[in-house]
Design a protein around this motif. Structure first.
Motif, mmCIF file in Angstrom:
data_model
loop_
_atom_site.group_PDB
_atom_site.id
_atom_site.type_symbol
_atom_site.label_atom_id
_atom_site.label_comp_id
_atom_site.label_asym_id
_atom_site.label_seq_id
_atom_site.Cartn_x
_atom_site.Cartn_y
_atom_site.Cartn_z
ATOM 1 N N THR A 88 0.830 -1.211 0.000
ATOM 2 C CA THR A 88 0.000 0.000 0.000
ATOM 3 C C THR A 88 0.861 1.257 0.000
ATOM 4 O O THR A 88 1.828 1.360 0.756
ATOM 5 C CB THR A 88 -0.916 0.017 1.236
ATOM 6 N N ILE A 89 0.468 2.219 -0.849
ATOM 7 C CA ILE A 89 1.090 3.543 -0.864
ATOM 8 C C ILE A 89 -0.029 4.548 -0.618
ATOM 9 O O ILE A 89 -1.005 4.589 -1.367
ATOM 10 C CB ILE A 89 1.784 3.845 -2.204
ATOM 11 N N ILE A 90 0.111 5.339 0.433
ATOM 12 C CA ILE A 90 -0.870 6.367 0.747
ATOM 13 C C ILE A 90 -0.234 7.722 0.482
ATOM 14 O O ILE A 90 0.858 8.012 0.987
ATOM 15 C CB ILE A 90 -1.328 6.274 2.217
ATOM 16 N N THR A 91 -0.919 8.536 -0.323
ATOM 17 C CA THR A 91 -0.480 9.904 -0.576
ATOM 18 C C THR A 91 -1.470 10.819 0.123
ATOM 19 O O THR A 91 -2.621 10.922 -0.290
ATOM 20 C CB THR A 91 -0.433 10.195 -2.086
ATOM 21 N N GLY A 92 -1.039 11.438 1.196
ATOM 22 C CA GLY A 92 -1.911 12.278 2.016
ATOM 23 C C GLY A 92 -1.660 11.999 3.475
ATOM 24 O O GLY A 92 -0.978 11.040 3.834
ATOM 25 N N ASN A 93 -2.224 12.833 4.318
ATOM 26 C CA ASN A 93 -2.009 12.704 5.755
ATOM 27 C C ASN A 93 -2.844 11.587 6.350
ATOM 28 O O ASN A 93 -3.944 11.312 5.885
ATOM 29 C CB ASN A 93 -2.340 14.019 6.450
ATOM 30 N N VAL A 94 -2.298 10.940 7.382
ATOM 31 C CA VAL A 94 -2.988 9.870 8.100
ATOM 32 C C VAL A 94 -3.151 10.312 9.548
ATOM 33 O O VAL A 94 -2.169 10.622 10.219
ATOM 34 C CB VAL A 94 -2.192 8.543 8.038
ATOM 35 N N HIS A 95 -4.412 10.357 10.020
ATOM 36 C CA HIS A 95 -4.711 10.671 11.415
ATOM 37 C C HIS A 95 -5.316 9.419 12.028
ATOM 38 O O HIS A 95 -6.168 8.787 11.418
ATOM 39 C CB HIS A 95 -5.700 11.836 11.501
ATOM 40 N N PHE A 96 -4.875 9.071 13.250
ATOM 41 C CA PHE A 96 -5.357 7.827 13.853
ATOM 42 C C PHE A 96 -5.457 7.932 15.357
ATOM 43 O O PHE A 96 -4.909 8.839 15.970
ATOM 44 C CB PHE A 96 -4.453 6.657 13.455
ATOM 45 N N LYS A 97 -6.178 6.973 15.950
ATOM 46 C CA LYS A 97 -6.279 6.777 17.395
ATOM 47 C C LYS A 97 -5.773 5.379 17.691
ATOM 48 O O LYS A 97 -5.872 4.496 16.845
ATOM 49 C CB LYS A 97 -7.737 6.831 17.846
ATOM 50 N N GLY A 98 -5.294 5.144 18.890
ATOM 51 C CA GLY A 98 -4.899 3.806 19.296
ATOM 52 C C GLY A 98 -3.582 3.389 18.678
ATOM 53 O O GLY A 98 -2.608 4.116 18.732
ATOM 54 N N GLY A 99 -3.566 2.181 18.073
ATOM 55 C CA GLY A 99 -2.338 1.632 17.512
ATOM 56 C C GLY A 99 -2.405 1.506 16.005
ATOM 57 O O GLY A 99 -3.425 1.121 15.446
ATOM 58 N N LEU A 100 -1.310 1.841 15.333
ATOM 59 C CA LEU A 100 -1.206 1.741 13.877
ATOM 60 C C LEU A 100 0.136 1.131 13.528
ATOM 61 O O LEU A 100 1.164 1.514 14.092
ATOM 62 C CB LEU A 100 -1.329 3.127 13.232
ATOM 63 N N ARG A 101 0.112 0.180 12.594
ATOM 64 C CA ARG A 101 1.346 -0.410 12.069
ATOM 65 C C ARG A 101 1.428 -0.084 10.587
ATOM 66 O O ARG A 101 0.457 -0.271 9.850
ATOM 67 C CB ARG A 101 1.362 -1.921 12.262
ATOM 68 N N ILE A 102 2.598 0.411 10.159
ATOM 69 C CA ILE A 102 2.813 0.720 8.751
ATOM 70 C C ILE A 102 3.858 -0.235 8.208
ATOM 71 O O ILE A 102 4.987 -0.279 8.701
ATOM 72 C CB ILE A 102 3.264 2.183 8.552
ATOM 73 N N ASP A 103 3.449 -1.016 7.197
ATOM 74 C CA ASP A 103 4.375 -1.888 6.478
ATOM 75 C C ASP A 103 4.642 -1.339 5.081
ATOM 76 O O ASP A 103 5.575 -1.769 4.418
ATOM 77 C CB ASP A 103 3.806 -3.311 6.364
ATOM 78 N N GLY A 104 3.815 -0.417 4.617
ATOM 79 C CA GLY A 104 3.922 0.152 3.275
ATOM 80 C C GLY A 104 4.574 1.520 3.301
ATOM 81 O O GLY A 104 5.501 1.777 4.060
ATOM 82 N N CYS A 105 4.043 2.425 2.447
ATOM 83 C CA CYS A 105 4.612 3.760 2.291
ATOM 84 C C CYS A 105 3.530 4.811 2.496
ATOM 85 O O CYS A 105 2.437 4.691 1.951
ATOM 86 C CB CYS A 105 5.222 3.892 0.893
ATOM 87 N N VAL A 106 3.852 5.837 3.279
ATOM 88 C CA VAL A 106 2.956 6.970 3.470
ATOM 89 C C VAL A 106 3.712 8.220 3.050
ATOM 90 O O VAL A 106 4.777 8.519 3.598
ATOM 91 C CB VAL A 106 2.476 7.095 4.930
ATOM 92 N N LYS A 107 3.156 8.942 2.062
ATOM 93 C CA LYS A 107 3.723 10.213 1.619
ATOM 94 C C LYS A 107 2.821 11.310 2.170
ATOM 95 O O LYS A 107 1.900 11.767 1.508
ATOM 96 C CB LYS A 107 3.809 10.262 0.097
ATOM 97 N N GLY A 108 3.059 11.661 3.418
ATOM 98 C CA GLY A 108 2.255 12.634 4.138
ATOM 99 C C GLY A 108 2.504 12.476 5.618
ATOM 100 O O GLY A 108 3.242 11.591 6.049
ATOM 101 N N ASP A 109 1.889 13.324 6.400
ATOM 102 C CA ASP A 109 2.078 13.288 7.848
ATOM 103 C C ASP A 109 1.298 12.126 8.464
ATOM 104 O O ASP A 109 0.227 11.762 7.979
ATOM 105 C CB ASP A 109 1.595 14.596 8.479
ATOM 106 N N VAL A 110 1.854 11.551 9.532
ATOM 107 C CA VAL A 110 1.182 10.499 10.298
ATOM 108 C C VAL A 110 1.051 11.038 11.719
ATOM 109 O O VAL A 110 2.043 11.194 12.425
ATOM 110 C CB VAL A 110 1.974 9.179 10.273
ATOM 111 N N ILE A 111 -0.202 11.317 12.121
ATOM 112 C CA ILE A 111 -0.431 12.021 13.372
ATOM 113 C C ILE A 111 -1.482 11.299 14.208
ATOM 114 O O ILE A 111 -2.591 11.038 13.739
ATOM 115 C CB ILE A 111 -0.875 13.473 13.100
ATOM 116 N N ALA A 112 -1.106 10.991 15.447
ATOM 117 C CA ALA A 112 -2.047 10.385 16.402
ATOM 118 C C ALA A 112 -2.840 11.499 17.057
ATOM 119 O O ALA A 112 -2.360 12.625 17.203
ATOM 120 C CB ALA A 112 -1.299 9.585 17.447
ATOM 121 N N GLU A 113 -4.055 11.169 17.484
ATOM 122 C CA GLU A 113 -4.887 12.146 18.164
ATOM 123 C C GLU A 113 -4.189 12.598 19.440
ATOM 124 O O GLU A 113 -3.711 11.778 20.227
ATOM 125 C CB GLU A 113 -6.256 11.541 18.474
ATOM 126 N N ALA A 114 -4.144 13.902 19.645
ATOM 127 C CA ALA A 114 -3.457 14.471 20.803
ATOM 128 C C ALA A 114 -4.142 14.046 22.096
ATOM 129 O O ALA A 114 -5.350 13.831 22.133
ATOM 130 C CB ALA A 114 -3.435 15.990 20.695
#
Length: 133
Positions: free
Chosen positions: A18-44
Motif C-alpha cells: 500500500t502507498i498512501i499519498t496524504g495525511n494519516v490521522h489515527f487513534k490507538g495503535g497503527l502499524r505501517i508496512d507500506g509507504c505513506v507520503k504525508g504526515d502520520v499524526i495520532a490524536e493528541a
C-alpha cells in the motif's frame, strides 16, 4: 514509568503493498508496512502507538506518544512518551522525544531534542509578611 499506560495493541494496518499519498490521522495503535507520503499524526492527548516496520517508509511529519521504528522516516518526529529505534531504523529529520531507546545500527540524521515536563515550583517555607520584624 511515564505517567500513562502505553497501548501495545495495533488497531489498524497499512499493508506492505500500500502507498498512501496524504495525511494519516489515527487513534490507538497503527502499524505501517507500506509507504505513506504525508504526515502520520495520532490524536493528541490519547494513548497511541505507531510501528514503522522494517520495509516501511514515511515521508512527512510523525506525531505520536509511543513510536517504534525499524524502517525509514523522512521528516520531523515528535514522540511524547517513548521512542524506540530498532537496528534498521533510519530517520532523516529532527527528533523530539521524552524517552529514547536506541539499538546499535539505528541512524538519525538530524537534531535530537529531549523534551522534559515543566517542573512545578513549590515553596517549601511560607513567605513571611513584610510587616513582620
Amino acid at each position: 514509568m511515564f505517567g500513562r499506560k502505553t497501548k501495545s495493541t495495533i488497531d489498524s494496518l497499512i499493508g506492505a503493498s500500500t502507498i498512501i499519498t496524504g495525511n494519516v490521522h489515527f487513534k490507538g495503535g497503527l502499524r505501517i508496512d507500506g509507504c505513506v507520503k504525508g504526515d502520520v499524526i495520532a490524536e493528541a492527548d490519547e494513548i497511541s502507538m505507531l510501528v514503522i516496520s522494517e520495509h516501511a517508509r514515511v515521508e512527512g511529519e510523525v506525531r505520536v506518544a509511543h513510536l517504534l521504528v525499524n524502517g525509514e522516516i523522512v521528516g520531523p518526529v515528535f514522540s511524547s512518551e517513548l521512542l524506540e529505534l530498532q537496528p534498521r531504523a533510519r530517520i532523516t529529520g529532527d527528533v523530539n522525544y521524552k524517552a529514547l531507546e536506541m539499538h546499535g545500527g539505528a541512524v538519525v540524521s538530524g537534531k535530537l531534542t529531549h523534551e522534559v515536563d515543566e517542573p512545578i515550583l513549590k515553596l517549601a517555607v511560607p513567605i513571611l509578611a513584610a510587616n513582620n520584624t
